[in-house]
Design a protein around this motif. Structure first.
Motif, PDB file in Angstrom:
ATOM      1  N   VAL A  43       1.792   1.768  -3.791  1.00  0.00           N
ATOM      2  CA  VAL A  43       1.926   0.417  -3.254  1.00  0.00           C
ATOM      3  C   VAL A  43       0.709  -0.431  -3.603  1.00  0.00           C
ATOM      4  O   VAL A  43      -0.341   0.087  -3.974  1.00  0.00           O
ATOM      5  N   THR A  44       0.884  -1.720  -3.461  1.00  0.00           N
ATOM      6  CA  THR A  44      -0.218  -2.673  -3.547  1.00  0.00           C
ATOM      7  C   THR A  44      -0.047  -3.671  -2.422  1.00  0.00           C
ATOM      8  O   THR A  44       1.067  -3.834  -1.888  1.00  0.00           O
ATOM      9  N   VAL A  45      -1.117  -4.305  -2.017  1.00  0.00           N
ATOM     10  CA  VAL A  45      -1.047  -5.307  -0.952  1.00  0.00           C
ATOM     11  C   VAL A  45      -1.185  -6.688  -1.582  1.00  0.00           C
ATOM     12  O   VAL A  45      -2.182  -6.982  -2.249  1.00  0.00           O
TER      13      VAL A  45
ATOM     14  N   ARG B 220       1.248  -8.408   2.366  1.00  0.00           N
ATOM     15  CA  ARG B 220       2.514  -7.677   2.351  1.00  0.00           C
ATOM     16  C   ARG B 220       2.361  -6.402   1.531  1.00  0.00           C
ATOM     17  O   ARG B 220       1.682  -6.390   0.501  1.00  0.00           O
ATOM     18  N   ILE B 221       2.983  -5.316   1.990  1.00  0.00           N
ATOM     19  CA  ILE B 221       2.945  -4.045   1.262  1.00  0.00           C
ATOM     20  C   ILE B 221       4.086  -4.042   0.247  1.00  0.00           C
ATOM     21  O   ILE B 221       5.264  -3.982   0.624  1.00  0.00           O
TER      22      ILE B 221
ATOM     23  N   VAL C 292       9.521  -4.805  -0.718  1.00  0.00           N
ATOM     24  CA  VAL C 292       8.446  -5.080   0.239  1.00  0.00           C
ATOM     25  C   VAL C 292       8.751  -4.336   1.538  1.00  0.00           C
ATOM     26  O   VAL C 292       9.851  -4.465   2.084  1.00  0.00           O
TER      27      VAL C 292
ATOM     28  N   VAL D 290       5.607  -4.236  10.183  1.00  0.00           N
ATOM     29  CA  VAL D 290       4.345  -3.977   9.501  1.00  0.00           C
ATOM     30  C   VAL D 290       3.422  -5.172   9.719  1.00  0.00           C
ATOM     31  O   VAL D 290       3.793  -6.306   9.434  1.00  0.00           O
TER      32      VAL D 290
ATOM     33  N   GLU E 223      -0.480  -7.020   9.059  1.00  0.00           N
ATOM     34  CA  GLU E 223      -1.192  -7.315   7.818  1.00  0.00           C
ATOM     35  C   GLU E 223      -1.963  -6.106   7.308  1.00  0.00           C
ATOM     36  O   GLU E 223      -2.085  -5.914   6.110  1.00  0.00           O
TER      37      GLU E 223
ATOM     38  N   ALA F 291      -2.482  -2.619   6.012  1.00  0.00           N
ATOM     39  CA  ALA F 291      -1.537  -1.711   5.366  1.00  0.00           C
ATOM     40  C   ALA F 291      -1.700  -0.269   5.819  1.00  0.00           C
ATOM     41  O   ALA F 291      -0.711   0.464   5.939  1.00  0.00           O
ATOM     42  N   GLU F 292      -2.928   0.162   6.087  1.00  0.00           N
ATOM     43  CA  GLU F 292      -3.195   1.576   6.339  1.00  0.00           C
ATOM     44  C   GLU F 292      -2.389   2.162   7.504  1.00  0.00           C
ATOM     45  O   GLU F 292      -1.819   3.238   7.376  1.00  0.00           O
TER      46      GLU F 292
ATOM     47  N   LEU G 228       1.174   2.754   6.322  1.00  0.00           N
ATOM     48  CA  LEU G 228       1.274   3.845   5.344  1.00  0.00           C
ATOM     49  C   LEU G 228       1.084   5.192   6.024  1.00  0.00           C
ATOM     50  O   LEU G 228       1.704   6.185   5.636  1.00  0.00           O
TER      51      LEU G 228
END
Length: 202
Positions: A63-65, A69-70, A91, A100, A102, A104-105, A108
């Protein structure tokens, strides 16, 4: 140190766990040593072991942020995510019905879990919203990628030094020679942004 700790615990505006404060203090001690020493709390240490082993239990996505957004860059080949139909560009908007935020961790972390359990990912695909149930399983990640460039020059990318990196490099070189139809004229070894890993593999 004890005096500073007691003042923070008594007067700081937010309540902090004593263990978290001690971990922060140890991190400060190691930061003052040199550019390469770092303290890993138990969560970060488990994460490092997972990254360097090349194996974990989850769904198998990268993934990327973007703008908080993930965004899924790709499901790993042969992973539960690929089998469930997750696509690049999806997404992640919720995990098991929990939106979700803001950061991300935490999201995930909720996606990972015990083998055989199911996680429901709420996805935004273009204008469409959908929920996909994915059964977690063992996921193996590769640390080496290869490509044959012009004039039989090979490109070999080492993303991190995992337990099988040496074997993967040997396999990658063999694949490059096969694709080139003989010996390579040159080889680019790409270790940009490689965070490290097992010294024996390096």
């Amino acid at each position: 140190f004890s005096q500073a700790l007691s003042i923070i615990q008594a007067r700081y505006v937010d309540e902090r766990e004593p263990e978290a404060l001690v971990y922060d203090a140890i991190a400060g001690l190691t930061q003052g040593l040199d550019d390469h020493s770092v303290f890993l709390d138990p969560d970060r240490y488990r994460e490092l072991l997972e990254q360097t082993s090349g194996e974990y239990y989850g769904v198998g996505i990268t993934v990327t942020v973007q703008d908080g957004r993930i965004v899924i860059t790709a499901p790993l080949e042969g992973s539960p995510a690929e089998e469930a139909g997750i696509l690049p560009g999806d997404v992640i908007v919720s995990v098991d019905g929990v939106p979700v935020e803001e950061a991300a961790e935490p999201a995930l972390e909720r996606i990972r879990g015990a083998r055989g359990t199911v996680v429901v990912l709420g996805l935004l695909r273009g204008e469409d919203s959908l929920d996909l149930a994915v059964r977690r399983d063992q996921v193996r990640t590769r640390s080496v990628a290869t490509a044959l460039l012009e004039e039989r020059v090979g490109w070999l990318r080492i993303e991190r030094f995992q337990k099988r990196t040496v074997d993967e490099v040997s396999e990658g070189l063999a694949a490059l020679r096969k694709e080139a139809g003989g010996p390579l004229a040159g080889l680019i070894v790409d270790v940009r942004d490689n965070p490290g890993g097992y010294l024996s593999q390096a």
